[in-house]
Enzyme design. Structure first.
Site, mmCIF file in Angstrom:
data_model
loop_
_atom_site.group_PDB
_atom_site.id
_atom_site.type_symbol
_atom_site.label_atom_id
_atom_site.label_comp_id
_atom_site.label_asym_id
_atom_site.label_seq_id
_atom_site.Cartn_x
_atom_site.Cartn_y
_atom_site.Cartn_z
ATOM 1 N N GLU A 436 -14.010 47.000 10.771
ATOM 2 C CA GLU A 436 -12.596 46.785 11.089
ATOM 3 C C GLU A 436 -12.013 47.911 11.937
ATOM 4 O O GLU A 436 -10.813 47.976 12.153
ATOM 5 C CB GLU A 436 -11.774 46.562 9.818
ATOM 6 C CG GLU A 436 -12.062 47.464 8.664
ATOM 7 C CD GLU A 436 -11.348 47.046 7.367
ATOM 8 O OE1 GLU A 436 -10.578 46.089 7.370
ATOM 9 O OE2 GLU A 436 -11.577 47.724 6.348
ATOM 10 N N ASP A 460 -7.471 44.373 10.650
ATOM 11 C CA ASP A 460 -7.461 45.771 11.085
ATOM 12 C C ASP A 460 -8.163 45.944 12.424
ATOM 13 O O ASP A 460 -7.743 46.761 13.245
ATOM 14 C CB ASP A 460 -8.114 46.661 10.025
ATOM 15 C CG ASP A 460 -7.137 46.967 8.912
ATOM 16 O OD1 ASP A 460 -6.000 47.347 9.247
ATOM 17 O OD2 ASP A 460 -7.484 46.786 7.737
ATOM 18 N N CYS A 507 -13.608 38.116 7.065
ATOM 19 C CA CYS A 507 -12.644 37.883 5.986
ATOM 20 C C CYS A 507 -11.210 38.213 6.388
ATOM 21 O O CYS A 507 -10.329 38.271 5.546
ATOM 22 C CB CYS A 507 -13.049 38.662 4.744
ATOM 23 S SG CYS A 507 -13.145 40.439 5.028
HETATM 24 C C1 PEP Z 1 -8.885 42.893 7.455
HETATM 25 O O1 PEP Z 1 -8.508 44.001 7.849
HETATM 26 O O2 PEP Z 1 -9.085 41.922 8.221
HETATM 27 C C2 PEP Z 1 -9.125 42.659 6.026
HETATM 28 C C3 PEP Z 1 -9.672 41.559 5.601
HETATM 29 O O3 PEP Z 1 -8.702 43.618 5.156
HETATM 30 P P1 PEP Z 1 -7.158 43.845 4.797
HETATM 31 O O4 PEP Z 1 -6.366 42.701 5.388
HETATM 32 O O5 PEP Z 1 -7.040 43.881 3.315
HETATM 33 O O6 PEP Z 1 -6.861 45.141 5.441
HETATM 34 MG MG MG Z 2 -8.608 45.674 6.501
#
Ligand code: PEP
Ligand code: MG
Length: 575
Positions: A436, A460, A507
């Protein structure tokens, strides 16, 4: 008078209900003594907050939208008047100086005195202005603390028809809504992939962020329609509009029910490519919805939500119980538990983010590595839970090889401590890393060599690639998953991971956006993880897709740079 306000829809569907303006939770400010030499600085901090709020209100007045009702300007003027009244803008400074106390406390003392006077007022109209005083004080407090925080009202039978209207909500606030059944919530601030929006999606209720001045325009108890799909709020709708939206709401529900039939269907494209659809969860209770929507696993358990809204941190026993419950409730299906991603916009109570750029500071694995004892507690809890199901460990925000080595070393340490105690755990547990940060995406070899799997966090990855703060609504329009840099990073990750024969999931919020399902499929994604509410929608899309047909168009997208052309190609892919 009916009017509409536009924002960014973060969770689809239509809600019709009465507005409930949410107040700040912590108008009870902490009281502490300020050492004498620092009193002038404390007074200056207070004055600066007053100036900042004044300029915020003046800016709001200068940008009143054409669609706003006429009284809106009068409303802002009233707030400016309250702000400029010496009770709030001058007297607290005197209290700071005479009592050597903090600015928040001085402001709170003055607010209480003022509100007590309002209670004495007979005139109903004037008494109602109490809410305006609270709103102005909220603004000052927010500016002073830089940490917004709201408490939802206590659960009640009437909440099904309540639409929460807030200036801003933190992810910690929104996750509390899981114990409630609100019809919807809308906020003035926030971006489409802010953690507030991310959690909103998991509530599966229509919600909108970035309305800018919704909380100023909407009155308590006013009838409002929230169209979470279009990002539109209609305040005080006329009868015709109301009937139209009631019909649309009904149709939306029928579609949702129809989709449920796909729950047990495998997600296979027309040309036989099978993909796995997993769910993202924040709390163990979210597994119920994941299973109802046919999730083949948990692709992301955001464990940091176990650490929020509480005094102190969850101990090993409590964490173990939570992870074991998820593993058991998933009945042997894979459960990917992410080590806590605290920091940035997810702060534990008491941990005030004092850094200038918290998203670039001590967040996620960086924070874990500076507090190895706390991290070890979580690792032990995860390992112990791995005995009761199929758990994978996922490390967020990795950036360099040292972080991977240290994290793996701590996992080994946690394992040996369990070995010494004779506690069982899955000896084949796999460890993956989130990709990320652009640096990680570009230097993927570091991670493919040392880890068992990867998971792309596009929320991110996009924030850091495009340099847009995901929590800042003023740059929310710049969020663009189709930016050529993002597409090229994604294509690179899939290619390099494929070559290294290492599985890669995705994700981030992109995984649950049906407009991007086919694009991701053609880039090489075979494991999507998203909030449960999107699972069946995405499955329906996969079932209607042919990889062979879309692949050449996606190749063209990777060569294109013009935004218009990219969108046109995406249109063809989705046709
Ligand atoms: C993301 O950064 O895409 C991620 C799945 O983590 P979070 O949204 O919790 O930062
Ligand atoms: Mg993230």
């Amino acid at each position: 008078m009916s009017f509409t306000i536009h924002g960014i829809g973060v969770s689809g569907g239509i809600a019709i209900g009465h507005a409930h303006l949410v107040s700040r939770a912590k108008l009870e400010a902490a009281h502490y003594v300020v050492p004498a030499p620092q009193v002038p600085d404390e007074s200056a901090r207070f004055d600066a907050a007053i100036r900042a709020v004044r300029s915020e209100l003046e800016q709001l007045r200068a940008n009143v939208p054409a669609t706003a009702p006429a009284e809106f300007t009068a409303f802002i003027n009233l707030h400016l008047m309250i702000l400029d009244d010496s009770t709030l803008s001058v007297a607290p400074r005197k209290i700071i100086e005479s009592e050597q106390c903090n600015a928040e406390w001085a402001l709170k003392v003055q607010m209480d005195a003022l509100l007590a006077q309002f209670d004495e007022i007979e005139d109903g109209y004037l008494r109602e202005r109490k809410a305006d005083v609270i709103q102005v004080v909220e603004r000052i407090m927010k500016t002073l603390s830089g940490q917004p925080g709201y408490l939802p009202p206590a659960p009640s039978d009437a909440e099904h028809s309540l639409i929460l209207v807030a200036h801003d909500l933190s992810p910690a606030d929104v996750v509390q809504f899981k114990q409630h059944h609100f019809a919807s919530f809308i906020t003035d601030l926030g971006g489409a992939t802010s953690h507030t929006a991310v959690v909103a999606r998991s509530l599966n209720i229509p919600s909108i962020v970035a309305l800018h001045n919704g909380r100023q325009l909407i009155r308590e108890n006013e009838l409002i329609i929230v169209d979470g799909t279009q990002g539109v709020v209609i305040v005080d709708p006329d009868r015709q509009v109301l009937a139209e939206y009631q019909l649309r709401q009904h149709q939306f529900e029928i579609e949702r029910q129809k989709l449920k039939r796909l729950r047990n269907t495998r997600a296979v494209t027309l040309d036989g490519v099978e993909v796995e659809l997993h769910a993202n969860i924040e709390l163990p209770g979210d597994v119920v919805e994941a299973r109802e929507n046919g999730a083949m696993g948990i692709g992301l358990f955001r464990t940091e939500f176990l650490f929020l809204n509480r005094d102190g941190l969850p101990d090993e026993k409590e964490q173990f119980a939570a992870y074991r419950k998820v593993a058991e409730d998933m009945g042997g299906l894979p459960v990917t538990i992410r080590t806590y991603d605290l920091g940035a916009d997810k702060q534990t109570d008491g941990a005030q983010g004092m850094t200038v750029n918290p998203a670039l500071g001590l967040r996620a694995i960086r924070l874990c590595l500076v507090e190895p004892q706390r991290f070890l507690i979580q690792l032990r809890a995860m390992l112990r839970a791995s005995h009761y199901g199929k758990i994978n460990i996922l490390i967020p925000m990795l950036m360099n090889a040292a972080e991977v080595d240290q994290a793996l070393q701590l996992i080994r340490q946690a394992k040996s401590s369990l070995d010494e105690e004779g506690v069982p755990y899955d000896r084949d547990i796999t460890v993956g890393g989130m990709i990320e940060v652009p640096a990680a995406a570009l230097a993927l070899g570091i991670f493919t060599r040392k880890l068992d799997f990867l998971s792309i966090g596009t929320n991110d990855l996009i924030q850091y690639t495009l340099a847009i703060d995901r929590t800042d609504d003023t740059v929310a329009h710049l969020y663009d998953p189709l930016h050529p840099a993002v597409l090229s990073l994604l294509a690179h990750i899939f290619k390099a991971a494929n070559k290294a024969k290492i599985p890669v999931a995705l994700c981030g919020e992109m995984a649950g956006d049906v407009a991007l399902t086919r694009l991701l499929l053609a880039l090489g994604l075979r494991q999507y993880s998203m909030h449960s509410a999107h699972l069946l929608d995405v499955k329906q899309y996969i079932l209607k897709s042919s990889l062979r047909k879309i692949k050449p168009l996606v190749q063209k997208m990777l060569r294109a740079h013009d935004p218009e052309k990219l969108r046109a190609l995406l249109g063809r892919i989705n046709a």
